[in-house]
Design an enzyme around this catalytic site. Structure first.
Site, PDB file in Angstrom:
ATOM      1  CB  THR A 111      -0.886   0.026   1.264  1.00 45.00           C
ATOM      2  OG1 THR A 111      -1.688  -1.142   1.280  1.00 45.00           O
ATOM      3  CG2 THR A 111      -1.784   1.262   1.265  1.00 45.00           C
TER       4      THR A 111
ATOM      5  CE  LYS B  61      -5.009  -0.969   1.654  1.00 45.23           C
ATOM      6  NZ  LYS B  61      -5.543  -2.027   2.460  1.00 45.23           N
TER       7      LYS B  61
ATOM      8  CE  LYS C  27       1.602   2.524   4.142  1.00 46.08           C
ATOM      9  NZ  LYS C  27       1.996   1.188   3.752  1.00 46.08           N
TER      10      LYS C  27
HETATM   11  P1  NAD Z   1       5.973  -5.767   7.327  1.00 41.92           P
HETATM   12  O1  NAD Z   1       6.770  -4.638   7.865  1.00 41.92           O
HETATM   13  O2  NAD Z   1       5.646  -6.914   8.225  1.00 41.92           O
HETATM   14  O3  NAD Z   1       6.690  -6.371   6.018  1.00 41.92           O
HETATM   15  C1  NAD Z   1       7.454  -5.619   5.128  1.00 41.92           C
HETATM   16  C2  NAD Z   1       8.726  -6.392   4.848  1.00 41.92           C
HETATM   17  O4  NAD Z   1       9.505  -5.691   3.885  1.00 41.92           O
HETATM   18  C3  NAD Z   1       9.616  -6.564   6.098  1.00 41.92           C
HETATM   19  O5  NAD Z   1       9.857  -7.940   6.320  1.00 41.92           O
HETATM   20  C4  NAD Z   1      10.900  -5.808   5.725  1.00 41.92           C
HETATM   21  O6  NAD Z   1      12.056  -6.414   6.253  1.00 41.92           O
HETATM   22  C5  NAD Z   1      10.861  -5.878   4.219  1.00 41.92           C
HETATM   23  N1  NAD Z   1      11.662  -4.852   3.576  1.00 41.92           N
HETATM   24  C6  NAD Z   1      11.647  -3.512   3.797  1.00 41.92           C
HETATM   25  N2  NAD Z   1      12.513  -2.885   2.964  1.00 41.92           N
HETATM   26  C7  NAD Z   1      13.091  -3.852   2.214  1.00 41.92           C
HETATM   27  C8  NAD Z   1      14.073  -3.840   1.200  1.00 41.92           C
HETATM   28  N3  NAD Z   1      14.636  -2.715   0.802  1.00 41.92           N
HETATM   29  N4  NAD Z   1      14.427  -5.019   0.643  1.00 41.92           N
HETATM   30  C9  NAD Z   1      13.869  -6.170   1.055  1.00 41.92           C
HETATM   31  N5  NAD Z   1      12.924  -6.245   2.027  1.00 41.92           N
HETATM   32  C10 NAD Z   1      12.553  -5.106   2.592  1.00 41.92           C
HETATM   33  O7  NAD Z   1       4.631  -5.117   6.744  1.00 41.92           O
HETATM   34  P2  NAD Z   1       3.276  -5.866   6.323  1.00 41.92           P
HETATM   35  O8  NAD Z   1       2.298  -5.803   7.429  1.00 41.92           O
HETATM   36  O9  NAD Z   1       3.626  -7.172   5.710  1.00 41.92           O
HETATM   37  O10 NAD Z   1       2.744  -4.835   5.207  1.00 41.92           O
HETATM   38  C11 NAD Z   1       3.302  -4.802   3.916  1.00 41.92           C
HETATM   39  C12 NAD Z   1       2.449  -3.876   3.064  1.00 41.92           C
HETATM   40  O11 NAD Z   1       1.103  -4.366   3.041  1.00 41.92           O
HETATM   41  C13 NAD Z   1       2.355  -2.441   3.592  1.00 41.92           C
HETATM   42  O12 NAD Z   1       2.410  -1.556   2.523  1.00 41.92           O
HETATM   43  C14 NAD Z   1       0.997  -2.407   4.302  1.00 41.92           C
HETATM   44  O13 NAD Z   1       0.431  -1.114   4.322  1.00 41.92           O
HETATM   45  C15 NAD Z   1       0.185  -3.352   3.424  1.00 41.92           C
HETATM   46  N6  NAD Z   1      -0.951  -3.994   4.100  1.00 41.92           N
HETATM   47  C16 NAD Z   1      -0.824  -4.511   5.351  1.00 41.92           C
HETATM   48  C17 NAD Z   1      -1.911  -5.107   5.960  1.00 41.92           C
HETATM   49  C18 NAD Z   1      -1.797  -5.697   7.355  1.00 41.92           C
HETATM   50  O14 NAD Z   1      -2.844  -6.022   7.950  1.00 41.92           O
HETATM   51  N7  NAD Z   1      -0.611  -5.885   7.883  1.00 41.92           N
HETATM   52  C19 NAD Z   1      -3.148  -5.191   5.281  1.00 41.92           C
HETATM   53  C20 NAD Z   1      -3.239  -4.676   3.977  1.00 41.92           C
HETATM   54  C21 NAD Z   1      -2.129  -4.086   3.403  1.00 41.92           C
END
Ligand code: NAD
Length: 299
Positions: A94, A169, A244
């Site tokens: 997102t 979204k 966010k």
């Molecule tokens: P998260 O922080 O658990 O996962 C993100 C991952 O990206 C982490 O493991 C981090 O180490 C990795 N990362 C960051 N920079 C990186 C890089 N340069 N190279 C490689 N890996 C890298 O977050 P999440 O909860 O999995 O959310 C991910 C996305 O999904 C976000 O944009 C969030 O807004 C969206 N989202 C989350 C939810 C939820 O309920 N958690 C629901 C819908 C959408």
């Protein structure tokens, strides 16, 4: 066999990548967290030593990263210079509409097909393969994008050209933030007026005030289906994540000249809740602020 490169296997990405592997696809994962990679490897994915290696022979590259700056950096430095020509690139994070459009333009200039495909549904839906995807990209690519997303999806809907998935979204989540605050306010007032929460739930779900925040995600413990309210507002969708998304909506509204006063108010309410120390609590926990019972939430 379809080869998938999956970059970012955190809370959401882990289950999504695992569902690709379960569907019989060859999945290579990379994350800057070694722990996240190890977890994905336990779930049937292959660990790649770098993004360059993960994407070099992939048919489809999927990214699931925290925010726009991460997506921009990963695409510019690692994905676009190293991906196989002809690969389909899909960003499921997102992020802001502007970043999605900028990355799409860079990807197309480098000869790739790109789609933004953010998701609705939390970690449970990611693990279960029942996410709702909103697709932004070229119409000619939609069938391929849907086929790539299929093992992770309950539904995938085409929203329009590049950036339209992100636009859908953030509008959806702005509506969710507003409707949850309205739901919390109504249940808090009902309590003040001496109404039983369960009876009020039954009345509202059969009346015109009903919405998803009431019927599927009721913020009152013990009322309606199981929700984070029944677990001390743990798990679910963190208030920080909602904040966010509300910020992204305000940013988009400012750029497009939209008037979103309730979205602005919702952002302020969630900023307050987060600043009080509850950023990690589920977004429905904001009801405790309205009930004057924040002491029941351990920060
Ligand atoms: P998260 O922080 O658990 O996962 C993100 C991952 O990206 C982490 O493991 C981090 O180490 C990795 N990362 C960051 N920079 C990186 C890089 N340069 N190279 C490689 N890996 C890298 O977050 P999440 O909860 O999995 O959310 C991910 C996305 O999904 C976000 O944009 C969030 O807004 C969206 N989202 C989350 C939810 C939820 O309920 N958690 C629901 C819908 C959408």
């Amino acid at each position: 066999m379809t080869k998938i490169a999956f970059i970012g296997v955190g809370n959401m990405g882990a289950g999504m990548a695992a569902n690709q592997a379960k569907a019989g696809r060859a999945v290579k994962v990379f994350d800057r967290s070694a722990q996240a990679v190890a977890r994905a490897a336990e779930m049937g994915c292959a660990a790649a030593p770098s993004i360059a290696e993960a994407v070099s022979d992939a048919d489809v590259v999927i990214t699931m990263l925290p925010a726009g700056q991460h997506v921009r950096a990963v695409y510019a430095k690692d994905v676009l210079p190293n991906a196989r020509k002809g690969a389909l690139l899909i960003d499921c994070s997102t992020i802001d509409v502007e970043s999605a459009r900028a990355v799409a333009a860079q990807a197309e200039a480098a000869g790739f097909r790109f789609a933004d495909a953010p998701v609705s549904g939390g970690i449970m839906a990611a693990d279960a393969g029942t996410l709702a995807f909103m697709i932004g990209g070229r119409e000619a690519d939609v069938a391929d994008v849907k086929a790539a997303l299929e093992p992770m999806a309950r539904v995938a809907t085409y929203a329009g050209d590049h950036g339209a998935g992100q636009a859908a979204k953030i509008c959806n989540n702005m509506l969710l933030g507003i409707s949850m605050l309205g739901t919390c306010e109504a249940f808090a007032l009902a309590e003040k007026l001496g109404l039983d929460a369960q009876r009020f739930f039954e009345i509202v779900t059969g009346a015109s005030g009903n919405c998803w925040s009431v019927s599927a995600y009721c913020p009152v413990p013990g009322v309606g289906p199981q929700t984070p309210a029944d677990r001390g507002y743990e798990g679910g969708f963190a208030a920080a994540m909602m904040l966010k998304d509300l910020k992204l909506a305000q940013q988009a509204a400012a750029a497009a000249g939209g008037a979103t006063p309730l979205g602005a108010l919702a952002e302020a309410q969630y900023a307050l809740f987060a600043n009080l120390g509850y950023a990690g609590k589920d977004f429905s926990g904001v009801i405790q602020m309205m009930r004057g019972r924040l002491d029941e939430l351990s920060a």
